[in-house]
Design an enzyme around this catalytic site. Structure first.
Site, PDB file in Angstrom:
ATOM      1  N   GLU A   1     -11.776  -1.244  -2.992  1.00 54.36           N
ATOM      2  CA  GLU A   1     -11.170  -0.507  -1.885  1.00 54.36           C
ATOM      3  C   GLU A   1     -10.040   0.374  -2.402  1.00 54.36           C
ATOM      4  OE1 GLU A   1      -9.842  -3.531   0.795  1.00 54.36           O
ATOM      5  OE2 GLU A   1      -8.423  -4.394  -0.614  1.00 54.36           O
TER       6      GLU A   1
ATOM      7  N   ASP B   1       0.826  -1.216   0.000  1.00 53.24           N
ATOM      8  CA  ASP B   1       0.000   0.000   0.000  1.00 53.24           C
ATOM      9  C   ASP B   1       0.859   1.265   0.000  1.00 53.24           C
ATOM     10  OD1 ASP B   1      -2.283  -1.678   0.292  1.00 53.24           O
ATOM     11  OD2 ASP B   1      -2.045  -1.656   2.467  1.00 53.24           O
TER      12      ASP B   1
END
Length: 321
Positions: free
Chosen positions: A208, A41
């Site tokens: 997401e 991420d």
């Protein structure tokens, strides 16, 4: 001459056949990197002082530094110790999915704290004058969600638009949402409307990690679809839609709304680069870049940093290069 005639005949036949083989997209490999590539991420930025920083899930917001954007070194963590309030959301004080921006003379680091499989979650914010690890001051909660909500307060991403400050967020739980922030505090305005930007038609609504980017007259919503965090079995991929309004509706190039599962495919797994997602964007020397993680099929599925130039077609749609 005979070979020339055969080649011409073959080319004519291929042109007449349905375009099936050419319909399969191909993707460029990420930029070759050296040093500490392990990451998850990522949010990447070139600092005002020079050099690059990447913050990520793992550790107390893991940090990588680079002089040239190619060789990366491990630089420890953003924080020496987890702020005490993080333990309200998991037993280890483990933060996820940071987002780094710069405004008003400061760097702003947003992040999420939660536990796997629950939407009892919170987004927090910290600030720094330099953007370097060890210099961050935490300011607590920005926005939260509870098990009674239809959204999940993780995966924050910040954008300024129309003179206002916005935060998109969301993971499963009916998808991607957005709230307006107070630019002074960097936190959600009191009783802020929760706007709905994207979802999938069926549970578990596997979308997401939003990121909204302004290009031309459009806002572009990038998001990660399908399954993360399963190594070489991950099916993560990056899709995008656009809107002339920050609030949406976001639609793909076929006209399908992202609120109905739409989204053009920007990048998916190919070759050794499996499960591409957890994306963010940054701009460097006039060039847009897409940062993401992938699971390296040639290194036991280890998550690594992917960087590709992000270019734009004549009709305004992004593609990796």
């Amino acid at each position: 001459m005979r070979r020339t005639l055969m080649a011409a005949a073959t080319a004519t036949l291929v042109a007449l056949l349905p375009n099936t083989a050419q319909a399969t997209p191909s993707y460029p490999d990420p930029r070759p990197l050296t040093g500490q590539e392990i990451i998850h991420d990522p949010t990447v930025m070139r600092l005002k002082s020079g050099g690059y920083v990447a913050y990520s899930t793992g550790g107390i917001i893991g940090t990588r530094l680079s002089d040239d954007g190619t060789h990366w070194d491990d630089a420890g963590n953003a924080f020496a110790e987890p702020p005490s309030w993080w333990y309200e959301y998991n037993d280890t004080g483990d933060p996820w999915a940071p987002d780094l921006t710069y405004r008003a003379g400061r760097y702003w680091l947003y992040y999420a704290v939660s536990s796997w499989g629950t939407n009892h979650s919170a987004i927090g914010v910290a600030t720094s004058r330099t953007g370097l690890p060890g210099t961050w001051t935490d300011h607590g909660k920005v926005f939260t969600s509870e098990t009674t909500d239809h959204w999940n307060a993780i995966d924050p991403s910040i954008i300024q638009a129309d003179g206002k400050l916005w935060m998109s967020f969301g993971s499963y739980w009916t998808g991607i949402r957005m709230v307006e922030l107070n630019p002074e505090t960097g936190k959600a305005k009191q009783n802020a409307t929760v706007h709905h930007l994207a979802t999938r038609p069926d549970a578990p609504y596997a979308v997401e990690g939003p990121e909204i980017v302004k290009h031309g007259r459009h806002y572009y919503l990038f998001a990660s679809y399908d399954a993360c965090c399963q190594g070489v079995n991950s099916t993560y991929k990056i899709r995008v839609g656009r809107s002339t309004s920050i609030k949406g509706p976001y639609i793909d190039s076929t006209g399908k709304p992202m609120l109905e599962g739409g989204g053009d495919l920007v990048l998916e797994g190919h070759g050794r680069y499996v499960g591409t997602g957890g994306q963010s964007t940054f701009r460097d020397k006039g060039q847009d870049w897409l940062a993401y993680h992938y699971y390296d099929a040639e290194d036991e599925g280890t998550p690594k940093l992917g960087l590709n130039k992000l270019n734009w077609s004549k009709n305004g749609w992004p593609h990796v290069a």
